[in-house]
Design an enzyme around this catalytic site. Structure first.
Site, PDB file in Angstrom:
ATOM      1  N   ASP A   1      -0.293  -8.670 -14.859  1.00  0.00           N
ATOM      2  CA  ASP A   1       0.457  -8.217 -13.678  1.00  0.00           C
ATOM      3  C   ASP A   1       0.547  -9.354 -12.667  1.00  0.00           C
ATOM      4  OD1 ASP A   1       0.663  -5.644 -14.690  1.00  0.00           O
ATOM      5  OD2 ASP A   1      -0.924  -4.805 -13.435  1.00  0.00           O
TER       6      ASP A   1
ATOM      7  N   ARG B   1       8.023  -9.371 -17.485  1.00  0.00           N
ATOM      8  CA  ARG B   1       8.405  -8.086 -16.892  1.00  0.00           C
ATOM      9  C   ARG B   1       9.001  -8.401 -15.523  1.00  0.00           C
ATOM     10  NH1 ARG B   1       3.458  -5.161 -14.963  1.00  0.00           N
ATOM     11  NH2 ARG B   1       3.235  -4.285 -17.046  1.00  0.00           N
TER      12      ARG B   1
HETATM   13  C1  LIG Z   1       6.148  -0.866 -15.129  1.00  0.00           C
HETATM   14  C2  LIG Z   1       6.012  -1.452 -13.765  1.00  0.00           C
HETATM   15  C3  LIG Z   1       5.098  -2.471 -13.558  1.00  0.00           C
HETATM   16  C4  LIG Z   1       4.981  -3.062 -12.302  1.00  0.00           C
HETATM   17  N1  LIG Z   1       4.154  -4.157 -12.141  1.00  0.00           N
HETATM   18  C5  LIG Z   1       4.135  -4.787 -10.953  1.00  0.00           C
HETATM   19  C6  LIG Z   1       3.422  -6.003 -10.780  1.00  0.00           C
HETATM   20  O1  LIG Z   1       2.811  -6.543 -11.699  1.00  0.00           O
HETATM   21  N2  LIG Z   1       3.442  -6.593  -9.560  1.00  0.00           N
HETATM   22  C7  LIG Z   1       4.134  -6.053  -8.495  1.00  0.00           C
HETATM   23  O2  LIG Z   1       4.138  -6.645  -7.402  1.00  0.00           O
HETATM   24  N3  LIG Z   1       4.795  -4.886  -8.639  1.00  0.00           N
HETATM   25  C8  LIG Z   1       4.816  -4.257  -9.822  1.00  0.00           C
HETATM   26  N4  LIG Z   1       5.528  -3.093  -9.955  1.00  0.00           N
HETATM   27  C9  LIG Z   1       6.022  -2.381  -8.739  1.00  0.00           C
HETATM   28  C10 LIG Z   1       7.391  -2.841  -8.312  1.00  0.00           C
HETATM   29  O3  LIG Z   1       7.318  -4.170  -7.841  1.00  0.00           O
HETATM   30  C11 LIG Z   1       7.957  -1.949  -7.194  1.00  0.00           C
HETATM   31  O4  LIG Z   1       7.094  -1.958  -6.106  1.00  0.00           O
HETATM   32  C12 LIG Z   1       8.183  -0.508  -7.607  1.00  0.00           C
HETATM   33  O5  LIG Z   1       8.577  -0.405  -8.925  1.00  0.00           O
HETATM   34  C13 LIG Z   1       9.282   0.135  -6.752  1.00  0.00           C
HETATM   35  O6  LIG Z   1      10.484  -0.562  -6.910  1.00  0.00           O
HETATM   36  P1  LIG Z   1      11.756   0.009  -7.714  1.00  0.00           P
HETATM   37  O7  LIG Z   1      12.239  -1.070  -8.592  1.00  0.00           O
HETATM   38  O8  LIG Z   1      11.423   1.276  -8.385  1.00  0.00           O
HETATM   39  O9  LIG Z   1      12.888   0.178  -6.604  1.00  0.00           O
HETATM   40  P2  LIG Z   1      12.922   0.917  -5.214  1.00  0.00           P
HETATM   41  O10 LIG Z   1      14.230   0.523  -4.603  1.00  0.00           O
HETATM   42  O11 LIG Z   1      11.680   0.671  -4.427  1.00  0.00           O
HETATM   43  O12 LIG Z   1      12.953   2.440  -5.608  1.00  0.00           O
HETATM   44  C14 LIG Z   1      14.032   3.036  -6.333  1.00  0.00           C
HETATM   45  C15 LIG Z   1      13.742   4.519  -6.495  1.00  0.00           C
HETATM   46  O13 LIG Z   1      12.595   4.706  -7.336  1.00  0.00           O
HETATM   47  C16 LIG Z   1      11.788   5.773  -6.895  1.00  0.00           C
HETATM   48  N5  LIG Z   1      10.477   5.250  -6.460  1.00  0.00           N
HETATM   49  C17 LIG Z   1      10.137   3.953  -6.350  1.00  0.00           C
HETATM   50  N6  LIG Z   1       8.842   3.826  -5.984  1.00  0.00           N
HETATM   51  C18 LIG Z   1       8.370   5.076  -5.833  1.00  0.00           C
HETATM   52  C19 LIG Z   1       7.104   5.622  -5.462  1.00  0.00           C
HETATM   53  N7  LIG Z   1       6.073   4.849  -5.177  1.00  0.00           N
HETATM   54  N8  LIG Z   1       6.961   6.966  -5.426  1.00  0.00           N
HETATM   55  C20 LIG Z   1       8.003   7.781  -5.727  1.00  0.00           C
HETATM   56  N9  LIG Z   1       9.227   7.333  -6.092  1.00  0.00           N
HETATM   57  C21 LIG Z   1       9.415   5.995  -6.146  1.00  0.00           C
HETATM   58  C22 LIG Z   1      12.552   6.403  -5.749  1.00  0.00           C
HETATM   59  O14 LIG Z   1      13.378   7.418  -6.288  1.00  0.00           O
HETATM   60  C23 LIG Z   1      13.373   5.259  -5.221  1.00  0.00           C
HETATM   61  O15 LIG Z   1      14.518   5.671  -4.510  1.00  0.00           O
HETATM   62  C24 LIG Z   1       5.726  -2.533 -11.214  1.00  0.00           C
HETATM   63  C25 LIG Z   1       6.651  -1.516 -11.423  1.00  0.00           C
HETATM   64  C26 LIG Z   1       6.820  -0.981 -12.678  1.00  0.00           C
HETATM   65  C27 LIG Z   1       7.847   0.067 -12.872  1.00  0.00           C
END
Ligand SMILES: Cc1cc2nc3c(=O)[nH]c(=O)nc-3n(C[C@H](O)[C@H](O)[C@H](O)COP(=O)(O)OP(=O)(O)OC[C@H]3O[C@@H](n4cnc5c(N)ncnc54)[C@H](O)[C@@H]3O)c2cc1C
Length: 276
Positions: free
Chosen positions: A103, A153
């Site tokens: 990560d 990723r």
């Molecule tokens: C498989 C995976 C691994 C990840 N690994 C890392 C990592 O190693 N390092 C890192 O910094 N980040 C990591 N992340 C987190 C990522 O960076 C984002 O913070 C997170 O995924 C929210 O961004 P989004 O792309 O969903 O878009 P956003 O624009 O934030 O959200 C889009 C939509 O997704 C839904 N959503 C998003 N987050 C939430 C929540 N917390 N609760 C409820 N609904 C939500 C909502 O419907 C929202 O409108 C990971 C995410 C995923 C999916």
């Protein structure tokens, strides 16, 4: 309340959650929660836990790989010590034909993470990492890692960063996400597109179709407990979907990041507090 985002406190809980995802046609990545350990003993304990996870995945015949954080394996204490622990986990993963994803944490760790992953990747293909579209440096990191054919990723990024290193506006983070996704999908390496954002997912599907990248040549990734409707819809559409399943006793920082990234989750927390 953390149960919405965390599978439970034990490996049994994670195995149960992974099995349910597998039954629904989704792959998984198990994450034993923990970060910023302060002793080498704790780092070694985390390494042991990861070795056990790979053994268990094999015994249970799960469709699962593993995600870990370098600060959980002692990056703050000594990069060399941390690298030795991670290498032993990667070798265990490789012995099963499996894979360890490192990560990406806050930006003060980015350089060290990229360097460590490149060093191990040049010896063993069973390691990959994560790139965050909110950082200005990410395009350069992707080019660097692709030189090693490293699996990446792509996510938006979950840590609080300053304007000196990261885009502030959502539209800039999203714009960079689309640009980086296009570079990854065109690279001929198998990558993970990690997002719950329907716009990012739509752009990915459109770009893959336009550039004739097969549905089997990349995967979508989402977090346990978030947009399960979308996860299932993508599976129905024939896309590969992996669910990131965190578990363990050290769930608090992960839970707080999930609350922080969506204001509506604070309402969920407050409602449950009053209900409790
Ligand atoms: C498989 C995976 C691994 C990840 N690994 C890392 C990592 O190693 N390092 C890192 O910094 N980040 C990591 N992340 C987190 C990522 O960076 C984002 O913070 C997170 O995924 C929210 O961004 P989004 O792309 O969903 O878009 P956003 O624009 O934030 O959200 C889009 C939509 O997704 C839904 N959503 C998003 N987050 C939430 C929540 N917390 N609760 C409820 N609904 C939500 C909502 O419907 C929202 O409108 C990971 C995410 C995923 C999916």
């Amino acid at each position: 309340m953390s149960r919405r985002f965390v599978a439970g406190e034990t490996l049994d809980d994670a195995v149960y959650a992974a099995r349910k995802c597998n039954d629904l046609g989704m792959m998984t990545s198990l994450d034993y929660l923990g970060e910023n350990v302060s002793t080498t003993t704790d780092a070694q304990r985390a390494r042991d836990a990861y070795l056990e996870i790979f053994d268990r995945i094999a015994v249970e015949k799960l469709d699962a790989n593993v995600s870990c954080k370098l600060t959980q394996m002692g990056l703050d204490l000594s990069p060399e010590f941390c690298e030795g622990l991670v290498l032993s986990v990667v070798e265990r993963a490789a012995s099963y034909g499996n894979f360890l994803r490192v990560d990406m944490e806050g930006s003060t760790y980015t350089q060290r993470t990229v360097e460590l992953v490149k060093r191990i990747r040049s010896r063993n293909a069973a390691i990959g990492t994560v790139i965050q579209s909110y950082l200005y440096r990410s395009e350069k990191d992707i080019q660097d890692l692709l030189g090693y054919r490293c699996r990446i990723r792509l996510c938006k990024g979950a840590y609080k960063e300053g304007v000196d290193v990261a885009f502030e506006r959502k539209q800039d983070v999203d714009g960079n996400y689309v640009r980086l996704m296009q570079q990854l999908l065109s690279s001929g390496v198998y990558h993970g597109i990690a997002t719950h954002d329907p716009k990012m997912i739509g752009e990915t599907i459109r770009w893959a179709a336009e550039t004739r990248v097969s549905k089997d040549d990349f995967e979508f990734q989402m977090l346990y407990g978030i947009r399960t409707d979308l996860q299932r819809r993508l599976v129905k559409g024939g896309f590969r979907v992996r669910v990131y399943i965190p578990y363990g006793q050290d769930w608090f920082p992960y839970f707080m990041r999930r609350l922080a990234e969506r204001p509506a989750n604070i309402g969920f927390l407050v409602r449950n507090l009053f209900r409790g």
